[in-house]
Write a protein that holds these residues in place. Sequence first.
Motif, PDB file in Angstrom:
ATOM      1  N   SER A   2       0.830  -1.211   0.000  1.00 25.30           N
ATOM      2  CA  SER A   2       0.000   0.000   0.000  1.00 25.30           C
ATOM      3  C   SER A   2       0.857   1.250   0.000  1.00 25.30           C
ATOM      4  O   SER A   2       0.585   2.210  -0.718  1.00 25.30           O
ATOM      5  CB  SER A   2      -0.932   0.008   1.205  1.00 25.30           C
ATOM      6  N   ASN A  32      -6.048   6.024  -0.701  1.00 24.72           N
ATOM      7  CA  ASN A  32      -5.828   5.233  -1.910  1.00 24.72           C
ATOM      8  C   ASN A  32      -6.576   5.825  -3.104  1.00 24.72           C
ATOM      9  O   ASN A  32      -7.167   6.902  -3.019  1.00 24.72           O
ATOM     10  CB  ASN A  32      -6.214   3.761  -1.681  1.00 24.72           C
ATOM     11  N   HIS A  33      -6.576   5.111  -4.231  1.00 27.12           N
ATOM     12  CA  HIS A  33      -7.170   5.618  -5.468  1.00 27.12           C
ATOM     13  C   HIS A  33      -8.700   5.631  -5.431  1.00 27.12           C
ATOM     14  O   HIS A  33      -9.340   6.113  -6.372  1.00 27.12           O
ATOM     15  CB  HIS A  33      -6.667   4.806  -6.664  1.00 27.12           C
ATOM     16  N   HIS A  34      -9.299   5.080  -4.372  1.00 31.42           N
ATOM     17  CA  HIS A  34     -10.748   5.153  -4.187  1.00 31.42           C
ATOM     18  C   HIS A  34     -11.112   6.209  -3.139  1.00 31.42           C
ATOM     19  O   HIS A  34     -12.240   6.258  -2.661  1.00 31.42           O
ATOM     20  CB  HIS A  34     -11.308   3.798  -3.758  1.00 31.42           C
ATOM     21  N   SER A  35     -10.133   7.030  -2.770  1.00 29.61           N
ATOM     22  CA  SER A  35     -10.291   8.067  -1.744  1.00 29.61           C
ATOM     23  C   SER A  35     -10.639   7.466  -0.380  1.00 29.61           C
ATOM     24  O   SER A  35     -11.311   8.091   0.428  1.00 29.61           O
ATOM     25  CB  SER A  35     -11.370   9.082  -2.168  1.00 29.61           C
ATOM     26  N   GLN A  36     -10.154   6.261  -0.134  1.00 26.55           N
ATOM     27  CA  GLN A  36     -10.348   5.599   1.153  1.00 26.55           C
ATOM     28  C   GLN A  36      -9.088   5.762   1.995  1.00 26.55           C
ATOM     29  O   GLN A  36      -7.966   5.718   1.479  1.00 26.55           O
ATOM     30  CB  GLN A  36     -10.629   4.105   0.949  1.00 26.55           C
TER      31      GLN A  36
END
Length: 201
Positions: A2, A32-36
């Motif tokens: 990650s 991350n790329h999912h805005s998580q």
Amino acid sequence: MSYQCFGDVVTFFPTYRTNKYDMPFAPFTGVNHHSQSIQFGCALLQDETEVTFMWLFQTWLDAMGGCNPTCIITNQYPAMKAGIAKVLPYTHYRLCLWHIMKKFGEKLSHIYYKKSNFKKDMKGCIYYTYKVEDFEEKWEDIIVKYDLNSNKWLQDLYIIRESWVPVYNRGLFFAGMNTTSRSEGINSFLNSFFFLLLELI
């Protein structure tokens, strides 16, 4: 894995002794790329001295393969800043904008809560200037308009403006973050699980 993919920007916000063990909890958080929110590591600290922060940053950096983050967002704490400067000298240091904006009401309550345009003017100066020259000009106008030339807190804040005013950071990638809220959210989420585990040990 990650961190290799999403470790460009890290938020770091130690909670000040909010658990029953009276120990600062320090999470390293990213997005991350999912805005998580994703967790890169965390620690319980004995204290919040420069030496402790240096140890923490070096230990964490070693665990992350020695790869410095491009940017770190944290709060305004001298020992932490010194530790970052020594262990992560190539990482861009940025202060949490939310915590700074919150202090305006505390430090300038005599005009902040009056029926004036100060709050609106300051918000426009900080959030809606797109050139450094525009920010500098608006800031000076506000200082003069509200007779704040002798305000020490504002003077100190202006000196470190490059670490918190958005216009000075427009050329850097921050993954849409300018606060430490993700670190604070992780702390709240982990608090019940983590310290329950400590009781069982």
